[in-house]
Design an enzyme around this catalytic site. Structure first.
Site, PDB file in Angstrom:
ATOM      1  N   HIS A   6       0.953  -1.201  -0.031  1.00 24.35           N
ATOM      2  CA  HIS A   6      -0.069   0.045   0.089  1.00 24.35           C
ATOM      3  C   HIS A   6       0.908   1.199  -0.130  1.00 24.35           C
ATOM      4  O   HIS A   6       2.043   1.197   0.547  1.00 24.35           O
ATOM      5  CB  HIS A   6      -0.846   0.137   1.239  1.00 24.35           C
ATOM      6  CG  HIS A   6      -1.743  -0.950   1.523  1.00 24.35           C
ATOM      7  ND1 HIS A   6      -1.288  -1.997   2.276  1.00 24.35           N
ATOM      8  CD2 HIS A   6      -3.061  -1.028   1.482  1.00 24.35           C
ATOM      9  CE1 HIS A   6      -2.592  -2.840   2.429  1.00 24.35           C
ATOM     10  NE2 HIS A   6      -3.611  -2.276   1.799  1.00 24.35           N
ATOM     11  N   ASP A  64       2.240   2.159   3.505  1.00 29.56           N
ATOM     12  CA  ASP A  64       3.123   1.257   3.983  1.00 29.56           C
ATOM     13  C   ASP A  64       4.494   1.443   3.875  1.00 29.56           C
ATOM     14  O   ASP A  64       5.405   1.306   4.658  1.00 29.56           O
ATOM     15  CB  ASP A  64       3.075  -0.190   3.567  1.00 29.56           C
ATOM     16  CG  ASP A  64       1.769  -1.025   3.367  1.00 29.56           C
ATOM     17  OD1 ASP A  64       0.892  -0.563   4.404  1.00 29.56           O
ATOM     18  OD2 ASP A  64       1.593  -1.666   2.635  1.00 29.56           O
TER      19      ASP A  64
HETATM   20  C1  XLS Z   1      -7.399  -6.443   4.607  1.00 23.20           C
HETATM   21  C2  XLS Z   1      -6.930  -6.773   3.193  1.00 23.20           C
HETATM   22  C3  XLS Z   1      -5.891  -5.899   2.799  1.00 23.20           C
HETATM   23  C4  XLS Z   1      -5.727  -5.999   1.358  1.00 23.20           C
HETATM   24  C5  XLS Z   1      -5.087  -4.886   0.702  1.00 23.20           C
HETATM   25  O1  XLS Z   1      -8.153  -7.220   5.364  1.00 23.20           O
HETATM   26  O2  XLS Z   1      -6.892  -8.230   3.213  1.00 23.20           O
HETATM   27  O3  XLS Z   1      -4.665  -6.292   3.210  1.00 23.20           O
HETATM   28  O4  XLS Z   1      -5.257  -7.038   0.669  1.00 23.20           O
HETATM   29  O5  XLS Z   1      -5.645  -3.606   0.956  1.00 23.20           O
END
Ligand code: XLS
Ligand code: NI
Ligand code: NI
Length: 436
Positions: free
Chosen positions: A100, A103
């Site tokens: 993301h 991140d």
């Molecule tokens: C959260 C989601 C997230 C997505 C990406 O529960 O799994 O991690 O994969 O935003």
């Protein structure tokens, strides 16, 4: 500078090895059904859990030891972390990663500053990709952590928040494109509701569709040809997420004319939270040509939330691989470990154990699924089970050339519909066990 100095590249040593830091089953170059394991599985390390996870939970602070991290939200720390991440991914031998925007780089005091931070860190990500050969499976935007997204992003009641989210996704797409990303993911974050008394569901869904169409348009503008993926999840953080499960997502995509542009990224723990098995969600998407990628993890069936654990259950991975091989693979998607180590597994080496276990579990799943397919007995039972549609009245039903009246006439003449086939569930469960 290297961080994991006492850990060398993880090698395949075979099922007999006692070395926990080796693969027992994942042998990247081994060919199964005409492709290498590397090509089939397209493993990806996720940046958020693996490099930003702290082990904090609603009852306690972080526990994870990450000695390379100075604990600040500086660009310098973020860049240093990128170097560590790539060393890890390279030693593990995973061909992909995903992230993301927030991140990898710290959010700034303004959008402009956040974008600048992201560009600075992305420069280093690109450099590390080129050095190591690790590629980007997908990028995405975090539209849920900052307080501005309390009501959601594209489905927020506040148009300025919609605009902010659009600007953020625009940038995340551009960075994904610059890094050669082969997919771009939308996970709803807070796109859902807590209470229907204050919610205009129609307007929120219309807005979400507008948002995704704008993303498709922007991809054209910048020349991004990667696959868009929508990730179902039924709840958490909201009471009801609009991307509830594969069925809800596909209904949304169809209703708003997005099916040509968007496939699904199916996550195991989200499937089970929605009351489905992973295999159900995979097959349901696959038969509609919409299975794009998977977030490989597992939940704890005794806990009712998204625990995002590393997958180790061989039945689960074999079922996943049956569905994936059944559609001829996932590419450009892959198997992304959207999974986190437990907060009690606080040492850096636990990150290796976790990923090695997940990769080995999927390699076994791949081999088991391929063996079941080669044997052919399972497919034969399924084919045989529907044989009454291969000729006579069944083939006319499938061809669409009989009416209710024709079928009434047919049954009046025939009398009774006799059971033609045992379900053979127990026999088939035994058959699967022969391969596991
Ligand atoms: C959260 C989601 C997230 C997505 C990406 O529960 O799994 O991690 O994969 O935003
Ligand atoms: Ni996910
Ligand atoms: Ni999850």
């Amino acid at each position: 500078m290297a961080f994991f100095t006492d850990i060398s590249k993880i090698e395949y040593e075979g099922p007999g090895s006692k070395n926990p830091l080796s693969f027992k089953h994942y042998n990247a170059d081994e060919v199964v059904e005409g492709k290498t394991m590397r090509e089939h599985l397209r493993f990806s390390v996720c940046y958020w859990h693996t490099f930003r996870g702290t082990g904090a939970d609603p009852f306690g602070a972080g526990t994870l030891q990450r000695p390379w991290d100075d604990g600040t939200e500086s660009v310098e720390n973020a860049i240093n972390r990128v170097r560590v991440a790539f060393e890890f991914i390279e030693k593990l031998g995973a061909p992909f990663y995903c992230f993301h925007d927030r991140d990898v780089a710290p959010e700034g005091a303004s959008l402009a500053e956040s974008n600048k931070n992201l560009d600075a860190v992305a420069d280093v990500m690109l450099e590390e990709q080129q050095r190591s050969g690790v590629q980007l499976l997908w990028g995405t935007a975090n539209l849920f952590s900052h307080p501005r997204f309390m009501h959601g992003a594209a489905t927020s009641c506040n148009a300025d928040v919609f605009a902010y989210a659009a600007a953020q996704v625009k940038k995340a797409m551009e960075v994904t494109h610059r890094l050669g990303g082969v997919n771009y993911v939308f996970w709803g974050g807070r796109e859902g509701y807590m209470n229907l008394y204050n919610t205009d569901m129609k307007r929120e869904l219309d807005h979400l569709a507008k948002f995704m169409h704008m993303a498709v348009d922007h991809a054209r503008v910048i020349g991004f040809t990667g696959q868009f993926l929508f990730e179902p999840k039924p709840k958490e953080p909201t009471k009801h997420q609009y991307d509830f499960d594969a069925a809800a997502c596909l209904n949304f995509l169809r209703q708003y004319d997005l099916m040509d542009h968007v496939k699904l990224n199916i996550e195991t723990n989200h499937a089970t939270l929605a009351g489905h098995t992973m295999m159900h969600e995979l097959i349901y998407s696959s038969i509609q040509g919409a299975l794009g990628s998977i977030d490989a993890n597992t939940g704890d069936l005794l806990l009712g939330w998204d625990t995002d654990q590393f997958p180790t259950d061989i039945y689960l991975t074999a079922q996943c691989m049956l569905a994936i091989l059944g559609q001829g693979g996932l590419a450009p998607g892959g198997v992304n470990f959207d999974a986190k180590v437990r907060r009690e597994s606080f040492e850096p080496v636990d990150l290796f154990h976790a990923h090695i276990g997940g990769m080995d579990a999927f390699a076994r799943g791949l081999k088991i699924a391929a063996a079941i397919r080669a044997d052919g007995a399972l497919a034969e039972v399924v084919k045989n089970r529907y044989r009454s549609y291969d000729e006579g009245i069944g083939s006319r039903i499938e061809a669409g050339d009989v009416s209710f009246a024709d079928l009434e006439g047919y049954i009046l003449e025939k009398g009774e519909a006799q059971p033609n086939e045992s379900g053979r569930q127990e026999m088939l469960e035994n058959l699967i066990n022969q391969y596991v």
